[in-house]
Motif scaffolding. Structure first.
Motif, PDB file in Angstrom:
ATOM      1  N   VAL A  60       4.940  11.580 -11.410  1.00  0.00           N
ATOM      2  CA  VAL A  60       5.152  12.697 -10.995  1.00  0.00           C
ATOM      3  C   VAL A  60       4.602  12.878  -9.700  1.00  0.00           C
ATOM      4  CG1 VAL A  60       4.780  15.281 -10.946  1.00  0.00           C
ATOM      5  CG2 VAL A  60       5.315  14.795 -12.966  1.00  0.00           C
ATOM      6  N   LEU A  61       3.179  11.838  -9.596  1.00  0.00           N
ATOM      7  CA  LEU A  61       3.293  11.571  -8.160  1.00  0.00           C
ATOM      8  C   LEU A  61       4.172  10.460  -7.302  1.00  0.00           C
ATOM      9  CD1 LEU A  61       0.952  12.126  -5.529  1.00  0.00           C
ATOM     10  CD2 LEU A  61      -0.460  10.119  -6.910  1.00  0.00           C
ATOM     11  N   GLY A  62       4.212   9.765  -8.171  1.00  0.00           N
ATOM     12  CA  GLY A  62       5.195   8.937  -6.712  1.00  0.00           C
ATOM     13  C   GLY A  62       6.776   8.940  -7.373  1.00  0.00           C
ATOM     14  N   GLN A  63       6.709  10.135  -8.788  1.00  0.00           N
ATOM     15  CA  GLN A  63       8.424  10.763  -7.471  1.00  0.00           C
ATOM     16  C   GLN A  63       8.291  11.897  -6.379  1.00  0.00           C
ATOM     17  OE1 GLN A  63       9.050  13.113 -11.436  1.00  0.00           O
ATOM     18  NE2 GLN A  63       9.945  10.804 -12.541  1.00  0.00           N
TER      19      GLN A  63
ATOM     20  N   CYS B 248      -7.179   3.907 -15.629  1.00  0.00           N
ATOM     21  CA  CYS B 248      -6.631   3.587 -13.709  1.00  0.00           C
ATOM     22  C   CYS B 248      -5.439   3.288 -14.069  1.00  0.00           C
ATOM     23  CB  CYS B 248      -8.399   3.084 -13.352  1.00  0.00           C
ATOM     24  SG  CYS B 248      -9.381   4.762 -13.172  1.00  0.00           S
ATOM     25  N   ARG B 249      -5.388   2.455 -14.862  1.00  0.00           N
ATOM     26  CA  ARG B 249      -4.105   1.041 -13.926  1.00  0.00           C
ATOM     27  C   ARG B 249      -2.714   1.657 -15.270  1.00  0.00           C
ATOM     28  NH1 ARG B 249      -1.052  -2.491 -16.006  1.00  0.00           N
ATOM     29  NH2 ARG B 249      -0.582  -4.575 -14.984  1.00  0.00           N
ATOM     30  N   GLU B 250      -3.440   2.406 -15.955  1.00  0.00           N
ATOM     31  CA  GLU B 250      -1.740   3.347 -16.258  1.00  0.00           C
ATOM     32  C   GLU B 250      -1.468   4.382 -15.367  1.00  0.00           C
ATOM     33  OE1 GLU B 250      -0.137   2.597 -19.175  1.00  0.00           O
ATOM     34  OE2 GLU B 250      -1.915   0.686 -19.393  1.00  0.00           O
ATOM     35  N   PHE B 251      -2.551   4.918 -14.767  1.00  0.00           N
ATOM     36  CA  PHE B 251      -1.724   5.866 -13.543  1.00  0.00           C
ATOM     37  C   PHE B 251      -0.856   4.933 -12.449  1.00  0.00           C
ATOM     38  CE2 PHE B 251      -2.883   7.204  -9.543  1.00  0.00           C
ATOM     39  CZ  PHE B 251      -2.489   8.375  -9.098  1.00  0.00           C
ATOM     40  N   PHE B 252      -1.473   3.724 -11.734  1.00  0.00           N
ATOM     41  CA  PHE B 252      -0.970   2.853 -11.032  1.00  0.00           C
ATOM     42  C   PHE B 252      -0.125   2.668 -11.130  1.00  0.00           C
ATOM     43  CE2 PHE B 252      -5.598   2.751  -9.478  1.00  0.00           C
ATOM     44  CZ  PHE B 252      -5.549   4.064  -8.773  1.00  0.00           C
ATOM     45  N   GLN B 253       0.184   2.134 -12.864  1.00  0.00           N
ATOM     46  CA  GLN B 253       1.321   1.476 -13.083  1.00  0.00           C
ATOM     47  C   GLN B 253       2.794   2.617 -13.211  1.00  0.00           C
ATOM     48  OE1 GLN B 253       2.078  -2.267 -14.524  1.00  0.00           O
ATOM     49  NE2 GLN B 253       3.504  -0.623 -13.575  1.00  0.00           N
TER      50      GLN B 253
ATOM     51  N   ALA C   3       3.904   2.926  -9.627  1.00  0.00           N
ATOM     52  CA  ALA C   3       4.349   1.741  -8.340  1.00  0.00           C
ATOM     53  C   ALA C   3       5.828   2.277  -9.198  1.00  0.00           C
ATOM     54  CB  ALA C   3       3.595   1.036  -9.514  1.00  0.00           C
ATOM     55  N   ASN C   4       6.280   2.747 -10.904  1.00  0.00           N
ATOM     56  CA  ASN C   4       7.118   2.468 -11.135  1.00  0.00           C
ATOM     57  C   ASN C   4       8.367   3.818 -10.999  1.00  0.00           C
ATOM     58  OD1 ASN C   4       6.276   0.635 -12.693  1.00  0.00           O
ATOM     59  ND2 ASN C   4       6.106   1.758 -14.307  1.00  0.00           N
ATOM     60  N   GLU C   5       7.339   5.041 -10.397  1.00  0.00           N
ATOM     61  CA  GLU C   5       8.503   5.823  -9.875  1.00  0.00           C
ATOM     62  C   GLU C   5       8.412   5.727  -8.437  1.00  0.00           C
ATOM     63  OE1 GLU C   5      10.324   7.870 -11.550  1.00  0.00           O
ATOM     64  OE2 GLU C   5       9.486   6.680 -13.431  1.00  0.00           O
ATOM     65  N   ALA C   6       7.806   4.866  -7.396  1.00  0.00           N
ATOM     66  CA  ALA C   6       7.263   5.363  -6.096  1.00  0.00           C
ATOM     67  C   ALA C   6       8.372   4.409  -5.446  1.00  0.00           C
ATOM     68  CB  ALA C   6       6.029   5.390  -5.535  1.00  0.00           C
ATOM     69  N   GLY C   7       8.923   3.568  -6.918  1.00  0.00           N
ATOM     70  CA  GLY C   7       9.218   2.376  -5.774  1.00  0.00           C
ATOM     71  C   GLY C   7       8.519   1.233  -5.195  1.00  0.00           C
ATOM     72  N   ALA C   8       7.127   0.697  -5.582  1.00  0.00           N
ATOM     73  CA  ALA C   8       6.139   0.466  -4.449  1.00  0.00           C
ATOM     74  C   ALA C   8       6.026  -0.454  -5.228  1.00  0.00           C
ATOM     75  CB  ALA C   8       4.930   1.264  -4.900  1.00  0.00           C
ATOM     76  N   ASN C   9       5.407  -2.266  -4.343  1.00  0.00           N
ATOM     77  CA  ASN C   9       4.640  -2.900  -4.807  1.00  0.00           C
ATOM     78  C   ASN C   9       3.043  -3.481  -4.443  1.00  0.00           C
ATOM     79  OD1 ASN C   9       4.704  -6.013  -4.773  1.00  0.00           O
ATOM     80  ND2 ASN C   9       5.856  -6.800  -4.003  1.00  0.00           N
ATOM     81  N   LEU C  10       2.508  -2.614  -5.549  1.00  0.00           N
ATOM     82  CA  LEU C  10       1.483  -2.230  -5.787  1.00  0.00           C
ATOM     83  C   LEU C  10      -0.137  -3.526  -5.960  1.00  0.00           C
ATOM     84  CD1 LEU C  10      -1.106  -0.322  -4.882  1.00  0.00           C
ATOM     85  CD2 LEU C  10      -0.065   1.010  -6.877  1.00  0.00           C
TER      86      LEU C  10
END
Length: 197
Positions: free
Chosen positions: A75-78, A136-141, A144-151
């Motif tokens: 949801v944060l990424g979206q 933490c990794r699951e959160f960042f993944q 990245a998926n939803e924001a379209g981020a290269n992280l």
């Protein structure tokens, strides 16, 4: 400048989440996920990124924290993707190196609409009370998926799990803040030679 905001509501059989973000805020927050340590990490993210952030999340935390942590990342990424819009005038790239006591963390990101996560935070089976650092990794993944981020997130050194997580969230906040920052020299130009991202 119009403030860049978004509100997302996501309901599944596992979690119910309402999230509002203002990318041009002051670091004010109201966060309740039912997971005290995760609340703390999200509060750090809001304060150090200067994002106004409201999150109300309920989920099946009696079973596990995984669904709630991952879904808040979704949801944060979206919300970030919605708030930045077409990215006109924005830096697009962000980078930060952050010390947290004996820990040093590096984050580099590109809001490129090409989701990739490279996350190296050391031994991800460590626990902070009952919170598994691997989440933490699951959160960042999910972000990245939803924001379209290269992280890219890398622990340079350090071993204390709380400091690693805190350093990662603070550093992520600072890098994202830089990426979404408006540079007036860009005018309404998209930060890409393609003309779109």
């Amino acid at each position: 400048m119009n403030q860049r905001t978004a509100k997302i509501v996501r309901n599944t059989k596992e979690t119910q989440i309402e999230l509002e973000i203002n990318l041009d805020g002051k670091g004010e927050y109201q966060i309740d996920t039912g997971i005290p340590f995760f609340n703390h990490m999200l509060e750090l993210f809001a304060r150090h990124g200067l994002f106004d952030l409201n999150i109300k999340a309920t989920g099946d935390i009696d079973i596990d924290y995984h669904h709630t942590v991952e879904d808040v990342g979704i949801v944060l990424g979206q919300a970030v993707k919605q708030a930045v819009g077409n990215k006109a005038g924005m830096n697009r790239y962000g980078f930060f190196i952050l010390p947290m006591d004996e820990v040093l963390v590096r984050v580099a990101l590109d809001l490129s609409n090409r989701p990739i996560l490279v996350c190296e935070l050391g031994a991800l089976d460590a626990r902070i009370r009952d919170f598994n650092l691997s989440l933490c990794r699951e959160f960042f993944q999910a972000f990245a998926n939803e924001a379209g981020a290269n992280l890219h997130i890398k622990l340079e050194y350090g071993a204390e799990p709380h400091h690693i997580a805190e350093g990662a969230f603070k550093c992520f906040a600072k890098a994202l803040s830089e990426a979404v920052k408006i540079d007036p020299r860009r005018g309404n130009n998209i930060p890409s030679t393609k003309g779109s991202i």
